[in-house]
Design a protein around this motif. Structure first.
Motif, PDB file in Angstrom:
ATOM      1  N   UNK A 129      19.172 -29.978  13.838  1.00  0.00           N
ATOM      2  CA  UNK A 129      20.089 -28.833  13.974  1.00  0.00           C
ATOM      3  C   UNK A 129      21.231 -28.907  12.964  1.00  0.00           C
ATOM      4  N   UNK A 130      21.312 -30.040  12.232  1.00  0.00           N
ATOM      5  CA  UNK A 130      22.362 -30.161  11.215  1.00  0.00           C
ATOM      6  C   UNK A 130      23.670 -30.717  11.747  1.00  0.00           C
ATOM      7  N   UNK A 131      23.622 -31.363  12.920  1.00  0.00           N
ATOM      8  CA  UNK A 131      24.844 -31.958  13.487  1.00  0.00           C
ATOM      9  C   UNK A 131      25.062 -33.336  12.847  1.00  0.00           C
ATOM     10  N   UNK A 132      26.287 -33.626  12.418  1.00  0.00           N
ATOM     11  CA  UNK A 132      26.647 -34.956  11.919  1.00  0.00           C
ATOM     12  C   UNK A 132      26.636 -35.936  13.088  1.00  0.00           C
ATOM     13  N   UNK A 133      26.056 -37.112  12.884  1.00  0.00           N
ATOM     14  CA  UNK A 133      25.962 -38.090  13.972  1.00  0.00           C
ATOM     15  C   UNK A 133      26.731 -39.366  13.621  1.00  0.00           C
ATOM     16  N   UNK A 134      27.593 -39.783  14.547  1.00  0.00           N
ATOM     17  CA  UNK A 134      28.292 -41.065  14.430  1.00  0.00           C
ATOM     18  C   UNK A 134      27.800 -41.993  15.535  1.00  0.00           C
TER      19      UNK A 134
END
Ligand SMILES: [Zn+2]
Length: 402
Positions: A302-307
């Motif tokens: 979905x294009x979410x940045x993940x930390x």
């Protein structure tokens, strides 16, 4: 200004802000002046101190963007109860869980808590974490929340590690407000947040938005009150079930939504559309013995940045090791090793609004660096229970050598 040069780096793995991707350099050097990185390359000039990396791996220090380190004692008794079948929720309902930690913080002196937190920070640093977000949230009255943030501030001033303070009065309802939860939300919004802002001892404001904890409406009030007083929102979202908390994160422009084991497709869309970082905490899923990990692939697609973070706390996740979190992320979230390193350094720094100053080895950034006792990146998650760290450079100084 003191200068330090790291020579004979076998592999340097870091995020590159110009290329917008992770990069791997072979046979390189790092020149450090004062606290900062001056140059990365070959045949760099002389320095006061030369450190030979002996052809080993070098990475940025870890940035852990989600921890709850201000508590008195561990809760290993509850861990034992869980082994006999009690769930985290059942322990909480029986009056255990967070209430134990609340009593511990309320009844402790500041100096007692400082010594406990300092010991925990020593351990974080030895495990390669050079910046750690630290939440209050076991005081749950004005006095003890302020005391917890003061403890974070005091330890931060005297410790090599950088601690980033988050106010989390919205961690749970204290027992005295069990029957009038909205009065506690009033206390957070009208008394705690203004006082925290006045003292300038927190940067973020976090709330546990979940069915059975703070409702979406209560969480919205708390996050908005924080915003009015200059605190950036973070949120514990959709950990046990889909509570529409990820949607709220999007609506409130929260910098980060954390946990997300039960996030809905609609919630993921909301995170993507509003640029909210998903901070995943696989250590908690593991420590609670659950099988449903956060949907990393869906978030990524979905294009979410993940930390990534440890979620270190006395109840649901007593893990301080980011290298171990990398193992869990590769095994259970199916992250590639490069993606996991990025999530534990650059993106985690971004979730603390610090990606301009830390989170990668680039010119001008703070010299927070790990020299490993291994040659290849994949060995970090592969070695699971080993922590093959040779040396840690924090703000340009060698602060740990194994
Ligand atoms: Zn947490």
């Amino acid at each position: 200004m003191n200068s330090l040069k790291l020579i004979n780096i076998g592999q340097l793995v870091t995020y590159d802000s110009v290329k917008n991707e992770m990069v791997v350099f072979e046979n390189t050097e790092i020149a450090i002046e004062g606290n900062h990185i001056k140059e990365v390359g070959q045949n760099l000039g002389d320095a006061d101190q030369i450190f030979d990396c002996k052809n080993k791996l070098v990475t940025p220090g870890f940035v852990d963007p989600h921890t709850h380190p201000v508590f008195l004692d561990g809760r290993e008794n509850e861990f034992a109860m869980r082994l006999q079948g009690a769930t985290y929720e059942e322990i909480a309902e029986a009056g255990g869980g967070i209430v134990n930690s609340i009593n511990g913080v309320r009844n402790s002196s500041e100096s007692h808590l400082i010594s406990r937190v300092k010991t925990r920070m020593d351990r974080f640093l030895k495990l390669g974490t050079t910046t750690v977000e630290c939440k209050s949230g076991y005081g749950l009255n004005t006095e003890s929340e302020l005391k917890s943030l003061k403890v974070i501030d005091d330890v931060n001033k005297s410790h090599f590690i950088d601690m980033i303070p988050t106010f989390m009065g919205g961690h749970a309802f204290p027992p005295e407000f069990k029957n009038n939860p909205n009065d506690y939300v009033d206390l957070i919004c009208n008394e705690m947040i203004p006082e925290v802002a006045e003292q300038g001892i927190a940067e973020f404001n976090d709330v546990f938005c979940e069915n059975g904890y703070f409702t979406v409406d209560q969480s919205r009030r708390i996050l908005n009150a924080g915003k009015v007083h200059g605190l950036t929102s973070r949120i514990h979202a959709d950990e046990f079930e889909d509570s529409a908390a990820a949607k709220l994160a999007g609506e409130c422009y929260s910098i980060s939504a954390d946990h997300l084991m039960a996030v809905s497709d609609e919630g993921i869309q909301e995170l993507a559309e509003n640029g909210v970082i998903a901070t995943l905490l696989p250590g908690t899923t593991f420590f609670l013995g659950k099988s449903e990990y956060a949907p990393y692939q869906k978030l990524k697609e979905a294009g979410v940045d993940v930390a990534l973070a440890t979620d270190f706390n006395p109840g649901s996740c007593h893990i301080q090791s980011m290298p171990f979190i990398l193992s869990l992320s590769c095994i259970y979230l199916k992250m590639t090793v490069l993606d996991a390193i990025k999530a534990a350094t650059f993106t985690s720094a971004k979730s603390l609004l610090l990606n301009k100053t830390i989170g990668s080895i680039e010119i001008g950034k703070k010299a927070d660096i790990i020299v490993w006792d291994i040659e290849r990146l994949v060995q970090i998650p592969y070695l699971v229970s080993d922590h093959p760290i040779q040396t840690i450079v924090k703000s340009g100084e060698i602060v740990f050598t194994s």
